[in-house]
Design an enzyme around this catalytic site. Structure first.
Site, short mmCIF file in Angstrom:
data_model
loop_
_atom_site.label_atom_id
_atom_site.label_comp_id
_atom_site.label_asym_id
_atom_site.label_seq_id
_atom_site.Cartn_x
_atom_site.Cartn_y
_atom_site.Cartn_z
N THR A 189 0.82 -1.23 0.00
CA THR A 189 0.00 0.00 0.00
C THR A 189 0.85 1.27 0.00
OG1 THR A 189 -0.09 0.15 2.41
CG2 THR A 189 -1.80 -1.18 1.34
N PRO A 191 3.04 2.73 -2.09
CA PRO A 191 2.98 3.65 -3.22
C PRO A 191 1.70 4.49 -3.21
CG PRO A 191 3.70 1.48 -3.95
CD PRO A 191 3.27 1.33 -2.51
N CYS A 382 -9.18 6.06 -45.29
CA CYS A 382 -8.44 7.29 -45.57
C CYS A 382 -7.23 6.99 -46.45
CB CYS A 382 -8.09 8.01 -44.27
SG CYS A 382 -7.97 9.79 -44.52
N HIS A 508 -13.23 8.48 -41.71
CA HIS A 508 -12.82 7.56 -40.64
C HIS A 508 -14.04 7.00 -39.92
CE1 HIS A 508 -8.45 8.50 -40.54
NE2 HIS A 508 -8.87 9.61 -41.13
N GLU A 510 -14.20 4.54 -38.05
CA GLU A 510 -13.85 3.98 -36.74
C GLU A 510 -14.18 4.93 -35.59
OE1 GLU A 510 -11.75 4.98 -39.05
OE2 GLU A 510 -9.88 5.80 -38.26
#
Ligand code: GLN
Length: 533
Positions: A189, A191, A382, A508, A510
């Protein structure tokens, strides 16, 4: 007045703040709240549009043409709500605004400083989304890691905003790492404690800690973290490594992240989150009835983040076909006419990715020739579409030196050429044809089959386009322009007449695929690949 949630990160980068922010937003949305997410990036570029994808992964583009951080892609894919210019702010944008105002005389007589001028501008940008009146909750993700020099003004802005908002109107979620030390057999714990201390040094007490971990965090460890980090015990949540990013909202639901947030913000829980669509997506994702291999040909494949939205769109498309899409990432620099069969022979579909510049171009063209001649379903995006045009010109029309003037300015056959509107532009940042544009489809066509309507909207990011001088010759030989932007008479979609499924798009798709709305182009592409078995 909207409520504000700030998400910071500590210990290390790459903990997945974007996914946690998106997952929380999803849960709140599923309870009936209107939510948006904003990303503040501490680098000095005005936007990531000028960054090499190797530096920062994909550049995501919004409807209103902002070139943004890829986390905005996650926000849209999770929430199914578009983001905008205001959802991504960088240090470059902040300083540019402040310096421009200084030149205009807005601060006449004053020394312009990080505090208050830079921090005020950060706060103004955070509040902008709230002022639209469209959202009940604004989640602001602070990029970088607490303790970085660059992040300091942002953390200070968060401190001030929290103070101004009061305790029920703003809260801070801090994402940390709880590492497992195999040698000691223990979760550590320390960090987390140190990273909360770093936040406290800047005057910010986190309200909720989300702890990334590979092993479950016990009650005792949660109590210990709560005690030493000064948060309520119910506000220490684990975020265990997940098989898929799409599992994270349900994992966060199990941890009651949404309930804790709502109760701390004194908001009603409303209804139980309605995640029916999400769950049915996950069920299909985990129980595919078939499998398929698709190749993505690109030149940045060493870094998968460079094609984040494409990879996610293929996952969505797989789910909508109840099929698992296995992706082979193939480096375009490694493909030649001679090795195409051995490199690509096993693929059921070939996708050629977007890109800029000459590197790897000939490999992309060789891959497209292979897909065209062997009737393998093909999707070119593209630059991938532009390469399909070049390949057709060279190998079907017999125009041997055909090229884009981006790669070869002196070609005698400039089948792809710079757009008229781009010719006078010299500045590189934010000057491409960007964002949403109308495209009109020809009927009948494969493109029309995909969309099922004539008018579509898609997002763009390019400077070059199909050269209409050659259009007639292409169409006569069998490459048809089936999508046109009516205002500019720009070719947006090409497809082959004599091929089972070969489509190139200048835009695009996506960027528009989400969990709840898989993009039809990707879905049909995967379907065609399945039929190709
Ligand atoms: N480099 C090409 C252009 O600018 C394609 C850009 C892209 O693939 N996004 O037109």
């Amino acid at each position: 007045m909207p409520k504000y949630i700030f998400v910071t990160g500590g210990v290390t980068s790459s903990l997945g703040k974007g996914i946690i922010a998106a997952s929380l937003a999803k849960l709140l949305q599923a309870r009936g709240y209107t939510v948006t997410i904003q990303k503040l990036d501490p680098y000095i570029n005005v936007d990531p549009g000028t960054l090499n994808p190797y530096e920062h992964g994909e550049c995501f583009v919004t409807d209103d043409g902002a070139e943004t951080d890829l986390d905005l892609g996650h926000y849209e894919r999770f929430l199914n709500v578009p983001t905008s210019q205001a959802n991504n702010v960088t240090t470059g944008k902040i300083y540019q605004t402040v310096i421009n105002k200084e030149r205009e005389g807005a601060y006449l007589g004053k020394t312009v400083q990080v505090i208050p001028h830079i921090t005020d501008e950060i706060k103004r940008r955070i509040k902008l989304l709230g002022e639209t009146g469209k959202f009940e909750i604004i989640i602001t993700e602070i990029g970088g890691t607490v303790g970085d020099i660059e992040s300091l003004p942002y953390i200070e802005a968060v401190r001030q905003m929290k103070w101004e908002l009061g305790s029920n109107n703003g809260l801070v979620i801090h994402l940390t790492l709880v590492p497992y030390l195999a040698a000691a057999g223990e979760l550590k714990t320390k960090p987390t404690q140190h990273s909360v201390k770093a936040l406290l040094e800047s005057g910010v007490q986190p309200d909720i800690l989300v702890c990334r971990t590979e092993k479950h965090i016990t009650k005792e460890i949660r109590r210990k973290i709560a005690l030493f980090c000064n948060v309520t015990p119910n506000a220490v949540l684990e975020s265990i490594d997940a098989e898929s990013i799409y599992d994270v909202p349900l994992l966060m639901l199990k941890e009651h992240l949404d309930e804790v947030v709502l109760s701390k913000l004194k908001l009603s829980q409303r209804n139980e989150p309605n995640l029916d669509n999400w769950k049915s997506f996950l069920a299909k994702l985990k129980n595919p009835t078939s499998e398929i291999r698709i190749g993505i040909i690109g030149k940045y494949i060493e870094l998968k983040d460079a094609y984040k939205s494409i990879a996610e769109a293929l996952i969505h498309a797989g789910v909508s076909n109840e099929c698992k899409v296995n992706v082979s990432w193939i480096h375009s620099e490694h493909i030649t006419a001679e090795n195409a069969q051995s490199q690509l022979g096993k693929l059921k579909g070939i996708l050629v990715a977007p890109g800029f510049g000459d590197r790897g171009i000939e490999g992309k063209i060789a891959a497209i020739k292979f897909a065209r001649e062997n009737k393998i379903p093909f999707l070119g995006i593209c630059l991938g579409m532009q390469c399909a045009v070049i390949e057709f010109a060279r190998n079907v029309l017999g125009r041997a030196d055909a090229h884009s003037t981006e790669m070869n300015p002196s070609t005698k056959n400039p089948v792809i050429d710079i757009m008229e509107s781009q010719k006078a532009i010299t500045a590189k940042g934010g000057t491409m044809r960007l964002g949403d544009n109308l495209c009109q489809l020809t009927k009948p066509s494969k493109a029309y089959q995909v969309y099922g309507k004539i008018k579509i909207h898609e997002r763009h990011r390019h400077r070059y386009e199909f050269n209409n001088k050659f259009l007639k010759e292409f169409e006569t030989a069998g490459m048809l322009a089936t999508g046109i932007n009516p205002e500019g008479n720009l070719v947006e979609i090409v497809e082959l007449r004599d091929h089972p499924w070969f489509i190139g798009v200048q835009f695009h798709p996506e960027y528009r695929s989400t969990v709840e709305n898989p993009h039809p182009l990707f879905a049909r592409f995967v379907k065609a690949a399945l039929e190709n078995r």
